[in-house]
Design an enzyme around this catalytic site. Sequence first.
Site, PDB file in Angstrom:
ATOM      1  N   HIS A  95       0.831  -1.208   0.000  1.00 62.76           N
ATOM      2  CA  HIS A  95       0.000   0.000   0.000  1.00 62.76           C
ATOM      3  C   HIS A  95       0.870   1.264   0.000  1.00 62.76           C
ATOM      4  O   HIS A  95       0.624   2.193  -0.777  1.00 62.76           O
ATOM      5  CB  HIS A  95      -0.936  -0.011   1.215  1.00 62.76           C
ATOM      6  CG  HIS A  95      -1.695   1.263   1.400  1.00 62.76           C
ATOM      7  ND1 HIS A  95      -2.926   1.487   0.840  1.00 62.76           N
ATOM      8  CD2 HIS A  95      -1.374   2.405   2.071  1.00 62.76           C
ATOM      9  CE1 HIS A  95      -3.336   2.700   1.163  1.00 62.76           C
ATOM     10  NE2 HIS A  95      -2.412   3.289   1.913  1.00 62.76           N
ATOM     11  N   GLU A  96       1.883   1.290   0.852  1.00 64.75           N
ATOM     12  CA  GLU A  96       2.754   2.482   0.913  1.00 64.75           C
ATOM     13  C   GLU A  96       3.509   2.669  -0.412  1.00 64.75           C
ATOM     14  O   GLU A  96       3.736   3.796  -0.846  1.00 64.75           O
ATOM     15  CB  GLU A  96       3.724   2.400   2.090  1.00 64.75           C
ATOM     16  CG  GLU A  96       3.061   2.311   3.474  1.00 64.75           C
ATOM     17  CD  GLU A  96       1.939   3.311   3.709  1.00 64.75           C
ATOM     18  OE1 GLU A  96       1.964   4.401   3.113  1.00 64.75           O
ATOM     19  OE2 GLU A  96       1.015   2.997   4.487  1.00 64.75           O
ATOM     20  N   HIS A  99       1.533   4.562  -2.832  1.00 69.27           N
ATOM     21  CA  HIS A  99       1.680   6.020  -2.721  1.00 69.27           C
ATOM     22  C   HIS A  99       2.948   6.508  -3.434  1.00 69.27           C
ATOM     23  O   HIS A  99       2.945   7.570  -4.053  1.00 69.27           O
ATOM     24  CB  HIS A  99       1.747   6.445  -1.249  1.00 69.27           C
ATOM     25  CG  HIS A  99       0.432   6.337  -0.536  1.00 69.27           C
ATOM     26  ND1 HIS A  99      -0.724   6.907  -1.011  1.00 69.27           N
ATOM     27  CD2 HIS A  99       0.087   5.722   0.637  1.00 69.27           C
ATOM     28  CE1 HIS A  99      -1.718   6.649  -0.174  1.00 69.27           C
ATOM     29  NE2 HIS A  99      -1.255   5.922   0.831  1.00 69.27           N
TER      30      HIS A  99
HETATM   31 ZN    ZN Z   1      -2.209   5.237   2.521  1.00 68.75          ZN
END
Ligand code: ZN
Length: 223
Positions: A95-96, A99
């Site tokens: 998830h990171e 980003h």
């Molecule tokens: Zn996030």
Amino acid sequence: MENILLIVAILVIPLIAEIKVKSAYSKYMKTKNTSGLSGTEVARRILDNHNLNSVYVVETPGVLSDHYDPRRKTVRLSYPIFEDTTIASVAVAAHECGHAIQDKIGYVPMRIRSAIVPVVNFGSKIAWIVILIGLFTQYFKIFILGVALISLGLIFQLITLPVEFDASRRAKIELKKLGLVSTEEGSGVAKMLFAAAMTYVAGVLTSILEIVRILLMFNDRRK
Ligand SMILES: [Zn+2]
């Protein structure tokens, strides 16, 4: 009566979201992944696959403190995510990295979000003072200005939603593409990321209710 109900909802909604995300985390922090990869290793693979070799992956203190720092181009993972070889590690690390990929491609909602941070910070700092002045003087225009300032926070939260959902979407794609999770593990990852995203939705709901409560306050004082 509406006021009490609102206050209860404002307190309870984030609590439910937090309990949900914590229970999902604790479940998947205990579940080992079959690839035997830690969060760091997963992050490295995804980043390198996107030519993001210069993005660092480092450990950060705190619980659920994982985040991507666009200024330092660094993925920061909390201790168990960084080191452990669990489903939670895979999900959060991916998830990171989602980003980091958004940052690389200049994902528009992320850019808007970063751009409005100073305005939002300033607005939320003075909003309550303006609201209270409006309330006590019963000067509607001042009061509405306060509400507008506090609504900046809500706008920020609303722009955060696509940023978060998109990062999770990218995470799932990357994990599948690189063969880092089995189908079954993939559904665990999806459940965990969904629970995490719900905390942002809860934040939006709470902010809307908070604004309704403030509007009712003005009405009550006028009576
Ligand atoms: Zn996030």
